[in-house]
Design a protein around this motif. Structure first.
Motif, PDB file in Angstrom:
ATOM      1  N   ASP A  70       3.665  -1.367   2.969  1.00 27.70           N
ATOM      2  CA  ASP A  70       2.959  -0.740   4.084  1.00 27.70           C
ATOM      3  C   ASP A  70       1.755  -1.636   4.374  1.00 27.70           C
ATOM      4  O   ASP A  70       0.713  -1.517   3.743  1.00 27.70           O
ATOM      5  CB  ASP A  70       2.534   0.672   3.696  1.00 27.70           C
ATOM      6  CG  ASP A  70       1.747   1.381   4.787  1.00 27.70           C
ATOM      7  OD1 ASP A  70       1.505   0.777   5.852  1.00 27.70           O
ATOM      8  OD2 ASP A  70       1.364   2.534   4.566  1.00 27.70           O
ATOM      9  N   PHE A  71       1.917  -2.562   5.297  1.00 31.17           N
ATOM     10  CA  PHE A  71       0.888  -3.581   5.551  1.00 31.17           C
ATOM     11  C   PHE A  71      -0.413  -2.961   6.034  1.00 31.17           C
ATOM     12  O   PHE A  71      -1.488  -3.439   5.711  1.00 31.17           O
ATOM     13  CB  PHE A  71       1.407  -4.609   6.567  1.00 31.17           C
ATOM     14  CG  PHE A  71       0.687  -5.922   6.528  1.00 31.17           C
ATOM     15  CD1 PHE A  71       0.950  -6.853   5.537  1.00 31.17           C
ATOM     16  CD2 PHE A  71      -0.256  -6.240   7.489  1.00 31.17           C
ATOM     17  CE1 PHE A  71       0.293  -8.068   5.501  1.00 31.17           C
ATOM     18  CE2 PHE A  71      -0.925  -7.458   7.463  1.00 31.17           C
ATOM     19  CZ  PHE A  71      -0.651  -8.371   6.464  1.00 31.17           C
ATOM     20  N   ALA A  72      -0.311  -1.903   6.810  1.00 25.16           N
ATOM     21  CA  ALA A  72      -1.521  -1.243   7.307  1.00 25.16           C
ATOM     22  C   ALA A  72      -2.238  -0.502   6.188  1.00 25.16           C
ATOM     23  O   ALA A  72      -3.448  -0.281   6.258  1.00 25.16           O
ATOM     24  CB  ALA A  72      -1.177  -0.290   8.441  1.00 25.16           C
ATOM     25  N   THR A  78       4.372   2.927   9.316  1.00 25.18           N
ATOM     26  CA  THR A  78       4.641   2.403  10.658  1.00 25.18           C
ATOM     27  C   THR A  78       4.577   0.877  10.724  1.00 25.18           C
ATOM     28  O   THR A  78       4.963   0.297  11.737  1.00 25.18           O
ATOM     29  CB  THR A  78       3.645   2.982  11.678  1.00 25.18           C
ATOM     30  OG1 THR A  78       2.315   2.654  11.272  1.00 25.18           O
ATOM     31  CG2 THR A  78       3.813   4.491  11.794  1.00 25.18           C
ATOM     32  N   ASP A  79       4.091   0.226   9.664  1.00 27.06           N
ATOM     33  CA  ASP A  79       3.963  -1.234   9.673  1.00 27.06           C
ATOM     34  C   ASP A  79       4.470  -1.785   8.341  1.00 27.06           C
ATOM     35  O   ASP A  79       3.710  -2.258   7.513  1.00 27.06           O
ATOM     36  CB  ASP A  79       2.508  -1.644   9.910  1.00 27.06           C
ATOM     37  CG  ASP A  79       2.362  -3.131  10.200  1.00 27.06           C
ATOM     38  OD1 ASP A  79       3.383  -3.804  10.434  1.00 27.06           O
ATOM     39  OD2 ASP A  79       1.219  -3.616  10.177  1.00 27.06           O
ATOM     40  N   ARG A  81       6.290  -4.482   6.113  1.00 23.86           N
ATOM     41  CA  ARG A  81       6.503  -5.930   6.200  1.00 23.86           C
ATOM     42  C   ARG A  81       6.965  -6.485   4.858  1.00 23.86           C
ATOM     43  O   ARG A  81       6.696  -5.923   3.810  1.00 23.86           O
ATOM     44  CB  ARG A  81       5.213  -6.645   6.610  1.00 23.86           C
ATOM     45  CG  ARG A  81       4.670  -6.213   7.949  1.00 23.86           C
ATOM     46  CD  ARG A  81       3.498  -7.055   8.352  1.00 23.86           C
ATOM     47  NE  ARG A  81       2.779  -6.452   9.473  1.00 23.86           N
ATOM     48  CZ  ARG A  81       1.761  -7.027  10.083  1.00 23.86           C
ATOM     49  NH1 ARG A  81       1.335  -8.217   9.703  1.00 23.86           N
ATOM     50  NH2 ARG A  81       1.157  -6.416  11.081  1.00 23.86           N
ATOM     51  N   THR A 119       6.348 -12.385   6.871  1.00 23.50           N
ATOM     52  CA  THR A 119       4.907 -12.462   7.061  1.00 23.50           C
ATOM     53  C   THR A 119       4.292 -13.305   5.947  1.00 23.50           C
ATOM     54  O   THR A 119       4.776 -13.298   4.822  1.00 23.50           O
ATOM     55  CB  THR A 119       4.292 -11.045   7.025  1.00 23.50           C
ATOM     56  OG1 THR A 119       4.917 -10.248   8.031  1.00 23.50           O
ATOM     57  CG2 THR A 119       2.798 -11.071   7.265  1.00 23.50           C
ATOM     58  N   THR A 141      -0.511 -14.025  14.205  1.00 23.84           N
ATOM     59  CA  THR A 141      -0.425 -12.738  14.908  1.00 23.84           C
ATOM     60  C   THR A 141      -1.741 -12.348  15.554  1.00 23.84           C
ATOM     61  O   THR A 141      -1.784 -11.404  16.337  1.00 23.84           O
ATOM     62  CB  THR A 141      -0.038 -11.620  13.928  1.00 23.84           C
ATOM     63  OG1 THR A 141      -1.094 -11.463  12.969  1.00 23.84           O
ATOM     64  CG2 THR A 141       1.286 -11.899  13.246  1.00 23.84           C
ATOM     65  N   GLU A 143      -4.145 -11.295  13.624  1.00 16.36           N
ATOM     66  CA  GLU A 143      -4.726 -10.426  12.598  1.00 16.36           C
ATOM     67  C   GLU A 143      -5.336 -11.253  11.474  1.00 16.36           C
ATOM     68  O   GLU A 143      -4.970 -12.414  11.264  1.00 16.36           O
ATOM     69  CB  GLU A 143      -3.632  -9.561  11.957  1.00 16.36           C
ATOM     70  CG  GLU A 143      -2.868  -8.677  12.899  1.00 16.36           C
ATOM     71  CD  GLU A 143      -1.622  -8.136  12.217  1.00 16.36           C
ATOM     72  OE1 GLU A 143      -1.722  -7.047  11.615  1.00 16.36           O
ATOM     73  OE2 GLU A 143      -0.584  -8.804  12.275  1.00 16.36           O
ATOM     74  N   SER A 145      -6.204 -10.656   7.202  1.00 20.59           N
ATOM     75  CA  SER A 145      -6.006  -9.810   6.023  1.00 20.59           C
ATOM     76  C   SER A 145      -6.804 -10.437   4.890  1.00 20.59           C
ATOM     77  O   SER A 145      -6.502 -11.554   4.467  1.00 20.59           O
ATOM     78  CB  SER A 145      -4.526  -9.729   5.657  1.00 20.59           C
ATOM     79  OG  SER A 145      -4.345  -8.957   4.484  1.00 20.59           O
ATOM     80  N   GLU A 152       3.644 -14.762  11.280  1.00 20.36           N
ATOM     81  CA  GLU A 152       5.013 -14.276  11.108  1.00 20.36           C
ATOM     82  C   GLU A 152       6.009 -15.349  11.510  1.00 20.36           C
ATOM     83  O   GLU A 152       5.734 -16.198  12.347  1.00 20.36           O
ATOM     84  CB  GLU A 152       5.257 -13.036  11.962  1.00 20.36           C
ATOM     85  CG  GLU A 152       4.481 -11.834  11.499  1.00 20.36           C
ATOM     86  CD  GLU A 152       4.771 -10.599  12.330  1.00 20.36           C
ATOM     87  OE1 GLU A 152       5.265 -10.732  13.476  1.00 20.36           O
ATOM     88  OE2 GLU A 152       4.491  -9.506  11.833  1.00 20.36           O
TER      89      GLU A 152
END
Length: 156
Positions: A70-72, A78-79, A81, A119, A141, A143, A145, A152
């Motif tokens: 769950d990347f989020a 919902t995310d 990866r 990713t 992307t 983003e 982290s 990606e």
């Protein structure tokens, strides 16, 4: 491609060889050491996919993928990866295609599990590996982290 080049799961027999792998001193700020990856793999079972990169009988690198996270981090799912979490190529082994092999191997594993994108993140700066990842087709992307650029690669 060298047919002796392969990935091996970490075992008691190759653990010390994996831990002994070191990147060049000027790269140590770019990637965490293998021992940290192994600790993360221990606390993230089922998500972390650590592998020793071996050429013949010689360990030349280490990679760790992440699978279906769950990347989020918000618990919504919902995310989700998968991708390359860590890549360490031994100082004396760089520039021989082992990094490209590692990225392809992770992409193959993600595809095998039904994934369509990969990713990764990298240290931002002139001394970072951005050119390596861009040459392999990764697209940023936009983003970040942990202060690293997120990118990606389509696997379709």
């Amino acid at each position: 491609m060298n047919t002796a080049l392969r990935l091996e799961p970490l075992t008691p027999a190759n653990l010390d060889a994996a831990i002994a792998l070191k990147v060049r001193p000027d790269q140590e700020h770019l990637v965490d050491p293998v021992v940290k990856s192994l600790a993360e793999a221990y606390v993230h079972p089922g998500v972390a996919w650590p592998r020793l990169i071996v050429d013949g009988d010689r360990p030349v690198g280490f990679l760790m993928a992440f699978l279906d996270i769950d990347f989020a981090g918000d618990g919504t799912g919902t995310d989700i990866r998968s991708g390359l979490w860590r890549l360490n190529i031994a100082a004396g082994e760089q520039g021989r295609g082992y990094g490209r092999f590692a990225v392809r191997a992770v992409a193959d594993e993600i595809r095998r599990r039904g994934g369509t994108r990969m990713t990764t993140t990298w240290h931002i700066g002139e001394d970072g590996p951005e050119a390596f990842y861009l040459a392999l087709g990764f697209r940023p992307t936009g983003e970040l982290s942990g202060g690293e650029r997120v990118a990606e690669l389509d696997l379709i």
